[in-house]
Design an enzyme around this catalytic site. Structure first.
Site, PDB file in Angstrom:
ATOM      1  N   GLU A  65       8.502   2.033  28.623  1.00  0.00           N
ATOM      2  CA  GLU A  65       7.167   1.449  28.784  1.00  0.00           C
ATOM      3  C   GLU A  65       6.470   2.143  29.952  1.00  0.00           C
ATOM      4  O   GLU A  65       6.948   2.094  31.096  1.00  0.00           O
ATOM      5  CB  GLU A  65       7.273  -0.053  29.035  1.00  0.00           C
ATOM      6  CG  GLU A  65       5.945  -0.790  28.961  1.00  0.00           C
ATOM      7  CD  GLU A  65       5.347  -0.828  27.547  1.00  0.00           C
ATOM      8  OE1 GLU A  65       4.149  -1.133  27.442  1.00  0.00           O
ATOM      9  OE2 GLU A  65       6.059  -0.553  26.553  1.00  0.00           O
ATOM     10  N   GLU A 125      -3.440   5.527  29.953  1.00  0.00           N
ATOM     11  CA  GLU A 125      -2.200   6.280  30.105  1.00  0.00           C
ATOM     12  C   GLU A 125      -2.129   7.424  29.099  1.00  0.00           C
ATOM     13  O   GLU A 125      -1.662   8.526  29.425  1.00  0.00           O
ATOM     14  CB  GLU A 125      -1.005   5.326  29.953  1.00  0.00           C
ATOM     15  CG  GLU A 125      -0.923   4.301  31.086  1.00  0.00           C
ATOM     16  CD  GLU A 125      -0.470   2.920  30.656  1.00  0.00           C
ATOM     17  OE1 GLU A 125      -0.677   1.971  31.437  1.00  0.00           O
ATOM     18  OE2 GLU A 125       0.092   2.772  29.549  1.00  0.00           O
ATOM     19  N   ASP A 138       2.983  -5.483  27.883  1.00  0.00           N
ATOM     20  CA  ASP A 138       4.421  -5.725  27.795  1.00  0.00           C
ATOM     21  C   ASP A 138       4.754  -6.613  26.602  1.00  0.00           C
ATOM     22  O   ASP A 138       5.724  -6.372  25.884  1.00  0.00           O
ATOM     23  CB  ASP A 138       4.919  -6.366  29.092  1.00  0.00           C
ATOM     24  CG  ASP A 138       4.581  -5.526  30.315  1.00  0.00           C
ATOM     25  OD1 ASP A 138       4.845  -4.315  30.283  1.00  0.00           O
ATOM     26  OD2 ASP A 138       4.034  -6.074  31.285  1.00  0.00           O
TER      27      ASP A 138
END
Length: 494
Positions: free
Chosen positions: A292, A322, A476
């Site tokens: 992750e 990201e 998450d």
């Protein structure tokens, strides 16, 4: 009478827009558009949200082979969640111009970085170098009206999500202090070596969509995270984590926390990354590893992760910031973009995902890389990109991730269609360049699938929460849920 006249005018505008701006609006979309029931922003949602939500419930099914043991590490902490603008005002900081900082050294740096990301509606995480100043800010945050404590750290949050499945045994390794241990789900096993006397605290500065501070207005709800966290910053639990796997015998490993090393300086992260690669390489190759990712600013550090870590993991999870930064760090597709404008273009996202799997994954069967799966998530939609022959049940997996994003953002256990809205494009392309395929989203079967070489893409919309209660941990939860609904195709060594 005026209300009817206004409705008629709006109806005429809508018809004109559809006729002249998009005369070929797909029939499968038109059947959900009820022009007589013209809606305002306070009206119930259109039929599209209801159709998509109902389709999710009908189509999301668990795979035939499910995980029984999952090991998660290595970043864990206690999150202190407060209003970002409110806390900065309480610290007697005045609004001004925004500016990004790789590391925060003062309240002024904090203010500038917060404004920089608030104006973009983007999430970010930074290290605060001054321990004394950080502790003063942390005390002010804990005493701020409405401040709340939550389980924090990607690994702990992913572990918490996994623990909602009663048949799944979860091991969590990370710096677990007494407060965090008390807050964790009883189903989570923490090795004694991971317990420590004090907790690590991270400060989460949240802002709402449309919230204004000075001349800065947030286009969407999000958060800015910062900490002075040495334990997680050095990934001090990594070796304990890997050592515990032999006894625990997981069938899936989830790793997070690499981003925390960035604030420790180049000398530390270079050395620690080598040690991390050695430790990860000790995990048996028949156990899939999901990595992750999180917010980074150092292109060299991101490039090192891309070159050294990504090829030895099976799956990664990341968001739009990201993804673009990864492409910029590696001189990949669309690296010339400074930032996404609005909803990220599906074609461009598809180009970068394919590039990652071609350059650092196993899209070529002769490659020695292990990476075969990428779970991408942005506010409006999610994409799962997988190399053919390695993963199953990915349509259900991508829908499950979107469904949990829609419900959890609203603080609910299931989707309430009156509280969400569709922001994903209904028509898009498989690539920004050529050759490209024109694609559409069918709300009744809300997964669009396309292939590029031997990589398959699964796209699904998110029903975006109109008034999100909490944005921390959404990524998450999305990755964890997507993994729960995924299965590794066997026999397939990683």
């Amino acid at each position: 009478m005026w209300r009817k006249a206004s409705a008629a005018a709006l109806l005429a505008l809508a018809v004109g827009y559809f006729y002249y701006g998009s005369p070929e609006l797909p029939e499968h979309i038109l059947r959900y558009v009820s022009l007589p029931g013209l809606q305002t922003s306070t009206s119930p949602p259109s039929g599209l949200e209801e159709v998509i939500s109902s389709a999710w419930e009908a189509l999301i099914t668990l795979p035939s082979r499910q995980w029984s043991k999952v090991a998660v590490g290595v970043n864990a902490c206690v999150d202190v969640v407060v209003s970002g603008v409110g806390l900065l005002q309480a610290l007697a900081v005045d609004p001004g111009a925004g500016s990004d900082h790789e590391v925060l050294h003062s309240k002024e740096d904090l203010k500038e970085a917060f404004i920089h990301y608030m104006g973009r509606g983007a999430a970010a995480e930074r290290f605060f170098s001054d321990q004394e100043v950080f502790h003063r800010i942390a005390r002010a945050a804990a005493e701020y009206p409405g401040a709340k404590l939550y389980v924090g750290g990607n690994a702990a949050l992913i572990g918490q999500k996994f623990a909602t499945y009663p048949d799944l045994m979860v091991l969590l390794c990370g710096p677990v202090g007494p407060k965090l241990h008390e807050m964790l789900d009883e189903q989570i096993v923490v090795p004694p070596e991971s317990l420590q006397e004090t907790d690590e605290y991270h400060l989460i500065l949240e802002y709402k969509a449309g919230e204004q501070w000075g001349s800065t207005q947030a286009p969407q709800a999000n958060r800015f995270i910062f900490s002075h966290d040495v334990s997680n910053g050095g990934m001090s639990s990594l070796e304990t984590f890997v050592a515990s796997l032999e006894e625990f015998e997981p069938d899936l490993v989830v790793l997070s926390g690499l981003h925390m090393m960035e604030g420790q300086g180049r000398a530390l992260w270079e050395q620690r990354l080598k040690e991390a690669v050695a430790a990860i390489s000790d995990i048996p190759r028949d156990i899939p590893i999901h990595l992750e990712l999180a917010s980074l600013t150092d292109k060299d550090f991101m490039n090192s992760i891309m070159q050294e870590v990504m090829p030895i993991v099976s799956s990664i999870g990341l968001n739009e910031q990201e993804l673009l930064f990864l492409s910029q760090a590696g001189a990949g597709p669309h690296a010339e973009l400074s930032a996404w404008k609005g909803v990220p273009d599906v074609g461009r996202v598809s180009d970068i995902l394919l590039w990652i799997l071609e350059e650092h994954g196993r899209s070529d069967p002769s490659s020695e890389a292990d990476l075969t799966r990428i779970h991408f998530h942005t506010l409006a939609y999610h994409i799962l990109a997988t190399v053919e022959g390695h993963w199953g049940n990915q349509a259900a997996a991508v829908m499950a991730g979107a469904r949990v994003a829609s419900s959890q953002a609203c603080g609910l256990r299931s989707v309430d269609v009156s509280k969400v809205e569709l922001k994903a494009p209904l028509e898009f392309s498989s690539s920004h360049g050529e050759p490209r395929e024109a694609l559409i989203l069918d709300p009744a079967e809300p997964v669009t699938v396309w292939r590029r070489g031997n990589v398959t893409f699964h796209f699904t919309p998110v029903l975006v929460c109109r008034h999100p209660l909490r944005t921390v941990g959404l990524g998450d939860a999305i990755s964890a849920e997507g993994l729960v609904y995924s299965e590794v195709k066997s026999p397939q060594p990683f």
